[in-house]
Structures are given as C-alpha cells and as structure tokens.
Design an enzyme around this catalytic site. Structure first.
Site, PDB file in Angstrom:
ATOM      1  N   CYS A 139       0.842  -1.206   0.000  1.00  0.00           N
ATOM      2  CA  CYS A 139       0.000   0.000   0.000  1.00  0.00           C
ATOM      3  C   CYS A 139       0.877   1.256   0.000  1.00  0.00           C
ATOM      4  O   CYS A 139       0.574   2.238  -0.693  1.00  0.00           O
ATOM      5  CB  CYS A 139      -0.911   0.014   1.226  1.00  0.00           C
ATOM      6  N   ARG A 199      -7.752  -4.711  -2.957  1.00  0.00           N
ATOM      7  CA  ARG A 199      -7.308  -3.564  -3.773  1.00  0.00           C
ATOM      8  C   ARG A 199      -8.295  -3.392  -4.926  1.00  0.00           C
ATOM      9  O   ARG A 199      -8.159  -4.012  -5.965  1.00  0.00           O
ATOM     10  CB  ARG A 199      -5.905  -3.817  -4.322  1.00  0.00           C
TER      11      ARG A 199
HETATM   12  C1  BEZ Z   1       0.632  -4.673   1.859  1.00  0.00           C
HETATM   13  O1  BEZ Z   1       1.827  -4.890   1.786  1.00  0.00           O
HETATM   14  O2  BEZ Z   1       0.165  -3.583   1.525  1.00  0.00           O
HETATM   15  C2  BEZ Z   1      -0.278  -5.772   2.333  1.00  0.00           C
HETATM   16  C3  BEZ Z   1       0.083  -7.072   2.060  1.00  0.00           C
HETATM   17  C4  BEZ Z   1      -0.734  -8.100   2.508  1.00  0.00           C
HETATM   18  C5  BEZ Z   1      -1.891  -7.815   3.222  1.00  0.00           C
HETATM   19  C6  BEZ Z   1      -2.251  -6.496   3.458  1.00  0.00           C
HETATM   20  C7  BEZ Z   1      -1.434  -5.465   3.012  1.00  0.00           C
END
Ligand code: BEZ
Length: 221
Positions: free
Chosen positions: A58, A135
């Site tokens: 993110c 997402r």
């Molecule tokens: C992230 O790196 O943004 C992420 C990865 C797995 C689950 C939730 C967020």
C-alpha cells in the site's frame, strides 16, 4: 448442495457495482475533510481501496499515485483512497510516508471503520477477509457512472501507469467514438467499434478491402 439465497441464516448478499451503472453515493470523513461522491460530479474520479495502513505494498502504491497525480489532473481526474482504518491511523501513516519517502500525500483518504462505503462498493471480499478491503479501483465518470473496475488481492500492487492508460482509453472512447486495442497508449492507432448490422459490415468490407470488423484508425495522431 445449492445455497438458498433467501435463507435467513446466510449473510446478506453484498451489493454488486457494475460497469455503466451509477456509483453508490457516499458521504465520509477523510484526511482532507468530509467528502461526498457528488463533490466529484463534472470530474473523473479514481476511487480505490487498500487493505490496511502501514503496510508495504500500500505504501508503494500511495507514493506512486501521488507522484503521478499531475498526470491524473491533466485528465480532469481526482484521486480518492479508502481503507477501513481510522482517520488517525491515516493521518499518522501519511506523516510516516512523508518522512520515509519525502512525498506528501495530498489526495483524500476515507476512513471507513463501519465498512459502509467499502461494502456498498463490494470492496470487502469475505473470501479474503471479513474486515479488510481488497485492492479495488473504480473509474467513475463525470456523470457519476462506473466505467471500469478492477479488483486485485492484497499481495499484488497495482500499476499506476496502467490505471492512467485505462483512464486515457475511456476518455478516447468517449471523445472519438473509437475502441482501443491491446496495450494501446495515447497517440497510437485506435480501432473502429464493430459494425452494428449487416449493412454496416458490407460497407466496411467494401471500403476496407474486405476487413469488415478490424478497421484501425487512419493514422496515429
Ligand atoms: C501490503 O503490503 O500492503 C499488504 C500485504 C498483505 C496484506 C495487506 C497489506
């Protein structure tokens, strides 16, 4: 066994947001004050969710989106993020991103602890988590109509260049009445939409050397 959708023991079905239908209205607190869908009428809106604040993928997406924000603005497109975290988590994360990456996030991020907005847009997928958004990205046009949407799992970061490309393709289709081939980039040849009836197919075949359904634009602009 088939599930009975009217069974009162089953959780209520999530609403479905579809291409070419009005985007669900909302009013919510964000890092830039209260935002409503109606605030964006007259502009394109890229409305996207992320699973959680203070997470690596993110962070990479937010920084990349902010750094390309001018390109979205040149296309009259605002950016709006959402996660189910609190406003204070969002504010703390924005400060951290600025310190860590030297990029100040200026587009609003909705707090959605109740998940009311995320649920209305189908951003929460019970198969992956009952409390975090996946997402999701919604391309909403200046009339408030959903024109494209994509959903990625939490593990896969989105491509900001691809989001810009889809926005450009939607705008090209609207302004020129054309379609865009695989991998199309602004300035490249477009395609005529498929013929609507036999007469049109016959005319195209005559004027384009038999190529009645595959007709590239005359020349790249
Ligand atoms: C992230 O790196 O943004 C992420 C990865 C797995 C689950 C939730 C967020």
């Amino acid at each position: 066994m088939l599930e009975d959708a009217t069974d009162p023991m089953l959780p209520p079905a999530e609403p479905v947001v579809r291409i070419d239908e009005p985007a669900p209205a909302f009013m919510a607190r964000s890092t830039q004050g209260v935002v409503r869908l109606s605030d964006y009428l007259g502009r394109w809106l890229l409305f996207f969710s992320h699973p959680a604040d203070f997470t690596p993928v993110c962070a990479s997406e937010f920084v990349a989106l902010q750094r390309k924000m001018d390109a979205f603005e040149e296309r009259n497109c605002a950016l709006l993020g959402l996660s189910v975290d609190s406003l204070y988590a969002h504010l703390a994360w924005m400060r951290d991103l600025e310190q860590r990456f030297g990029t100040r996030i200026t587009f609003p991020i909705i707090e959605d602890i109740s998940m009311a907005v995320a649920r209305a847009y189908g951003m929460v997928h019970p198969e992956s988590s009952s409390t975090a958004a996946v997402r999701s990205v919604f391309f909403i046009d200046p009339q408030g109509i959903v024109r494209a949407l994509v959903h990625y799992p939490a593990t896969v970061g989105r491509s900001v260049d691809e989001l810009l490309r889809v926005l450009a393709a939607l705008q090209e289709a609207d302004t020129r009445g054309v379609t865009t081939p695989e991998g199309w980039q602004p300035g490249e040849r477009t395609l005529l939409p498929p013929p609507l009836d036999q007469r049109e197919a016959d005319e195209r075949a005559l004027s384009h050397d038999g190529s009645w359904y595959y007709v590239p634009s005359e020349q790249p602009r």
